[in-house]
Design a protein around this motif. Structure first.
Motif, mmCIF file in Angstrom:
data_model
loop_
_atom_site.group_PDB
_atom_site.id
_atom_site.type_symbol
_atom_site.label_atom_id
_atom_site.label_comp_id
_atom_site.label_asym_id
_atom_site.label_seq_id
_atom_site.Cartn_x
_atom_site.Cartn_y
_atom_site.Cartn_z
ATOM 1 N N HIS A 60 2.779 31.677 24.487
ATOM 2 C CA HIS A 60 1.424 31.238 24.768
ATOM 3 C C HIS A 60 0.530 32.443 24.992
ATOM 4 C CE1 HIS A 60 2.611 27.071 25.134
ATOM 5 N NE2 HIS A 60 3.649 27.475 25.840
ATOM 6 N N GLU A 61 -0.746 32.289 24.663
ATOM 7 C CA GLU A 61 -1.713 33.341 24.929
ATOM 8 C C GLU A 61 -2.796 32.785 25.829
ATOM 9 O OE1 GLU A 61 -3.066 35.091 21.306
ATOM 10 O OE2 GLU A 61 -1.089 35.862 20.828
ATOM 11 N N LYS A 62 -3.245 33.606 26.754
ATOM 12 C CA LYS A 62 -4.268 33.205 27.699
ATOM 13 C C LYS A 62 -5.421 34.189 27.655
ATOM 14 C CE LYS A 62 -1.075 31.211 31.054
ATOM 15 N NZ LYS A 62 -0.499 31.345 32.378
ATOM 16 N N HIS A 63 -6.574 33.730 28.117
ATOM 17 C CA HIS A 63 -7.709 34.625 28.268
ATOM 18 C C HIS A 63 -7.463 35.512 29.474
ATOM 19 C CE1 HIS A 63 -10.171 32.821 25.182
ATOM 20 N NE2 HIS A 63 -9.872 31.623 25.661
ATOM 21 N N PHE A 64 -8.035 36.705 29.444
ATOM 22 C CA PHE A 64 -7.838 37.631 30.547
ATOM 23 C C PHE A 64 -8.466 37.080 31.820
ATOM 24 C CE2 PHE A 64 -9.349 41.087 33.245
ATOM 25 C CZ PHE A 64 -8.131 41.670 33.550
ATOM 26 N N ASN A 65 -7.705 37.189 32.904
ATOM 27 C CA ASN A 65 -8.149 36.757 34.218
ATOM 28 C C ASN A 65 -7.569 37.758 35.217
ATOM 29 O OD1 ASN A 65 -8.201 35.574 36.796
ATOM 30 N ND2 ASN A 65 -8.198 33.517 35.930
ATOM 31 N N ALA A 66 -8.442 38.481 35.935
ATOM 32 C CA ALA A 66 -7.991 39.529 36.850
ATOM 33 C C ALA A 66 -7.095 38.975 37.952
ATOM 34 C CB ALA A 66 -9.190 40.257 37.452
#
Length: 161
Positions: A60-66
């Protein structure tokens, strides 16, 4: 569950394989068809699909989230594609990178200095799923004048003892 064309194709292939196998046991077509119809989903979800997941490198790929970056370091590889493709960190200063990613986990080796360089920050991204994967995903940020100039993904071979 989402029904996709690939799912339908795989189910049809599994049904045909099960039907051919059951047909070797009993030649009655109507019974073979019913047993194959019942067994095909079972074979798909308990045999075919797990084997497909073991040998494929899909993740799975996710959007960047700090926040997720800090809380789940073992799943950072899911955010790496967006960081690299969208150049999210290019042009940012060291202080901004520290705020987003935290302090570097280790410094990269600079062959010209023959020492670790303060301008090469490395972060561990974790391991991508897969049965035979022993490659640890890593990300190296290269700084010029305290600004990120380039991002380089690489893998380290991890030896389990």
């Amino acid at each position: 569950m989402i029904v996709t064309p690939l799912f339908v194709i795989f189910m049809v292939l599994v049904f045909i394989a099960v039907w051919l196998f059951v047909n070797t046991i009993d030649k009655r077509k109507w019974l073979t068809f019913i047993v194959s119809l019942v067994l095909a989903p079972v074979v798909y979800f308990y045999l075919f699909y797990p084997m497909l997941n073991i040998f494929s490198s899909y993740h799975h790929e996710k959007h960047f989230n700090a926040e997720a970056w800090e809380d789940q370091p073992e799943l950072r590889y899911e955010m790496a594609t967006q960081i690299i493709n969208d150049s999210l960190l290019i042009g940012k200063q060291k202080s901004e990178i520290t705020a987003l990613l935290g302090k570097p986990e280790w410094l990269g080796w600079d062959t010209t200095l023959k020492a670790n360089s303060e301008n090469k920050w490395n972060y561990n991204l974790g391991f991508k799923p897969g049965a035979f994967n022993n490659q640890q995903e890593c990300l190296e940020l290269n700084f010029v004048n305290n600004i990120v100039e380039s991002i380089r993904p690489y893998q380290l071979e991890k030896k389990f003892e």
